[in-house]
Design a protein around this motif. Structure first.
Motif, PDB file in Angstrom:
ATOM      1  N   ASP A   1       0.816  -1.214   0.000  1.00  0.00           N
ATOM      2  CA  ASP A   1       0.000   0.000   0.000  1.00  0.00           C
ATOM      3  C   ASP A   1       0.852   1.267   0.000  1.00  0.00           C
ATOM      4  O   ASP A   1       0.364   2.351   0.329  1.00  0.00           O
ATOM      5  CB  ASP A   1      -0.928   0.013   1.224  1.00  0.00           C
ATOM      6  CG  ASP A   1      -1.951  -1.111   1.186  1.00  0.00           C
ATOM      7  OD1 ASP A   1      -2.427  -1.426   0.077  1.00  0.00           O
ATOM      8  OD2 ASP A   1      -2.257  -1.676   2.247  1.00  0.00           O
ATOM      9  N   ALA A   2       2.119   1.142  -0.365  1.00  0.00           N
ATOM     10  CA  ALA A   2       3.009   2.307  -0.375  1.00  0.00           C
ATOM     11  C   ALA A   2       2.527   3.343  -1.388  1.00  0.00           C
ATOM     12  O   ALA A   2       1.956   3.007  -2.432  1.00  0.00           O
ATOM     13  CB  ALA A   2       4.432   1.879  -0.709  1.00  0.00           C
ATOM     14  N   GLN A   3       2.750   4.613  -1.083  1.00  0.00           N
ATOM     15  CA  GLN A   3       2.358   5.693  -1.981  1.00  0.00           C
ATOM     16  C   GLN A   3       3.209   5.654  -3.249  1.00  0.00           C
ATOM     17  O   GLN A   3       4.395   5.335  -3.208  1.00  0.00           O
ATOM     18  CB  GLN A   3       2.534   7.047  -1.291  1.00  0.00           C
ATOM     19  CG  GLN A   3       1.556   7.287  -0.152  1.00  0.00           C
ATOM     20  CD  GLN A   3       0.118   7.300  -0.640  1.00  0.00           C
ATOM     21  OE1 GLN A   3      -0.236   8.028  -1.570  1.00  0.00           O
ATOM     22  NE2 GLN A   3      -0.715   6.466  -0.028  1.00  0.00           N
ATOM     23  N   PRO A   4       2.610   5.966  -4.399  1.00  0.00           N
ATOM     24  CA  PRO A   4       3.368   5.901  -5.656  1.00  0.00           C
ATOM     25  C   PRO A   4       4.411   7.001  -5.752  1.00  0.00           C
ATOM     26  O   PRO A   4       4.223   8.107  -5.232  1.00  0.00           O
ATOM     27  CB  PRO A   4       2.282   6.073  -6.727  1.00  0.00           C
ATOM     28  CG  PRO A   4       1.205   6.858  -6.042  1.00  0.00           C
ATOM     29  CD  PRO A   4       1.204   6.377  -4.617  1.00  0.00           C
ATOM     30  N   ALA A   5       5.506   6.683  -6.408  1.00  0.00           N
ATOM     31  CA  ALA A   5       6.516   7.700  -6.701  1.00  0.00           C
ATOM     32  C   ALA A   5       5.955   8.668  -7.733  1.00  0.00           C
ATOM     33  O   ALA A   5       5.138   8.294  -8.583  1.00  0.00           O
ATOM     34  CB  ALA A   5       7.786   7.038  -7.230  1.00  0.00           C
ATOM     35  N   ALA A   6       6.369   9.913  -7.666  1.00  0.00           N
ATOM     36  CA  ALA A   6       5.890  10.917  -8.619  1.00  0.00           C
ATOM     37  C   ALA A   6       6.394  10.586 -10.020  1.00  0.00           C
ATOM     38  O   ALA A   6       7.567  10.248 -10.209  1.00  0.00           O
ATOM     39  CB  ALA A   6       6.367  12.303  -8.200  1.00  0.00           C
TER      40      ALA A   6
END
Length: 476
Positions: free
Chosen positions: A27-32
């Motif tokens: 569930d890690a936030q996506p890289a920009a």
């Protein structure tokens, strides 16, 4: 039990990440999108940021609309690669997979770097897990072996039976470079001499057929030559992140191999893209002197085909009688910038900008100050020049005598350096979203343009455009 089976590298490596290492990261936030991938994953699932990994030039691509993870560019280039396939009995060049997700499924994790042992040698490897398999990218491998897929079937068997995967033996004289089993459908595995026998086999009741068979365009060699990472000479360089002016020179360059999808970027900073491209065609790129960095992945070797011409300094504009006193009128190059700006506005259905004497003065003063005192910033360097009330571009605009509306006023500024022509500087601005937004801002009605050059400065050939929504009257 957790799947403590190595995702990549030697099966007996006790330092690299396992499938279980990804368990807490789904569930890690996506890289920009467009950002350099610099997150490092350890075996215990810890994630740290290692800025030195930007040297490999891998960036985050688009974010998947279903799982909301960013697909690493090297993997997306592989998933969308083109090659020779048989379609309805005819050999054609087309995408190798009918869908980019055909062999992998959608991403279920972000992409992370890890240090794993390959043939006993520690290597930096980028890895990302998808629904059907995990992909790895080893930039030090030969091009045909950089993107590979973990042997998910063998790994699953090892997990379920709690057996260690067999350690593949390298044939005498061969060099181990692969981190996992290649997805290529032709050519032997360069690190395997025997195929492990599964404990149990099953026979499918039906074998699906397809008119398109994923076929690699090249067959990997049995003993690829190991490399030492990004390399460069005076007239060539390989994939990686390079400092323009120090590592590679400005000029026109051509790459050698786009079969895996050549992705390149010209950068004004590590996080600011001037222009980029992803293509399966051979690329010819002009690196400008004002570029800060150039990066590429899966492009092969770049060769210099034309050095950047030494620009002839453009003389600054001179004031005309009745003007504001300092470069109130445009010279030929500045007038061409005005024309090109209005061409872009016309394409967008916007009204043309009119030229303002006062904005010309504000723009020229700032360009001249930057190249004279050798700095590059929207804010004027302290100490402020005599007569300037503040450091911002709004201060400079007002000091030049421009009357902004009492309410509802709007103003903006673009600056650039190093570009030798009006076309080059406008193209660079249009390739940068923030600068493009200023050029195409429907609120702006007037613009001033100032160019100054100092061949002895680091920041030479400096351009400034100041935009506003006042009414200063016609320009020169």
């Amino acid at each position: 039990t957790p799947a403590n089976v190595n995702v990549a590298g030697d099966p007996d490596d006790t330092s690299g990440p396992t499938y279980a290492s990804f368990g807490s990261l789904l569930d890690a936030q996506p890289a920009a999108s467009g950002s350099f991938l610099t997150r490092r994953l350890t075996r215990d699932g810890s994630v740290t940021d290692d800025a030195t990994l930007a040297r490999w030039g891998a960036t985050a691509g688009s974010i998947d609309e279903v799982t909301h993870h960013a697909i690493a560019d090297p993997f997306w280039a592989f998933m969308t690669a083109k090659g020779l396939i048989i379609a309805e009995g005819v050999a054609v060049t087309a995408p190798l997979f009918e869908s980019p997700y055909y062999a992998t499924g959608r991403p279920i994790s972000e992409a992370y770097w890890a240090t794993v042992r390959v043939g006993g040698t520690p290597r930096d490897v980028l890895m990302q897990c998808f629904e059907r398999r995990c992909l790895t990218w080893t930039p030090e491998n030969p091009p045909d072996w950089r993107v590979e897929a973990g042997n998910v079937g063998l790994h699953y068997l090892a997990w379920q039976t709690e057996q260690d995967p067999p350690i593949h033996q390298t044939p005498t004289g061969a060099t181990t470079t692969a981190t996992a089993t290649s997805l290529s459908t032709s050519g032997p595995n360069p690190t395997a001499t025997k195929t492990p026998t599964p404990i149990k086999t099953s026979t499918p009741t039906k074998t699906p057929t397809s008119t398109k068979t994923p076929t690699p365009t090249k067959t990997p060699t049995l003993a690829p030559t190991a490399t030492t990472g990004p390399q460069h000479g005076t007239d060539w360089f390989t994939d990686g992140l390079w400092n323009v002016g120090e590592d590679v020179s400005a000029g026109t360059w051509r790459n050698s191999d786009s079969s895996a999808g050549c992705h390149w970027q010209r950068l004004s900073s590590l996080s600011a893209v001037i222009v980029e491209s992803l293509s399966h065609e051979i690329q010819t790129v002009t690196i400008e002197p004002g570029d800060a960095y150039f990066r590429s992945t899966t492009c092969g070797t770049w060769t210099l085909i034309a050095a950047y011409p030494t620009p002839t300094p453009i003389p600054p504009a001179t004031a005309t009688p009745g003007g504001s006193g300092e470069a109130a009128c445009l010279n030929a190059a500045e007038a061409e910038v005005l024309r090109l700006l209005n061409v872009e506005r016309q394409k967008a259905g916007l009204s043309a900008l009119t030229n303002s004497r006062a904005l010309n003065v504000a723009s020229y003063r700032h360009s001249l100050d930057m190249t004279t005192r050798d700095y590059f910033d929207h804010n004027t360097l302290a100490p402020l020049p005599a007569g300037q009330s503040g450091p911002s571009f709004v201060d400079r605009v007002r000091d030049a005598g421009y009357s902004l509306p009492a309410s509802g006023w709007a103003a903006g500024e673009n600056i650039a350096w190093g570009h030798a022509t009006a076309q080059a500087v406008v193209s660079a601005w249009m390739a940068s979203q923030g600068h493009k937004d200023n050029i195409l801002n429907p609120l702006f009605t007037q613009v001033g343009i100032g160019f100054a050059s100092n061949p002895d400065a680091y920041y030479w050939n400096v351009w400034t455009t100041d935009f506003a929504n006042g009414n200063d009257g016609p320009g020169c």
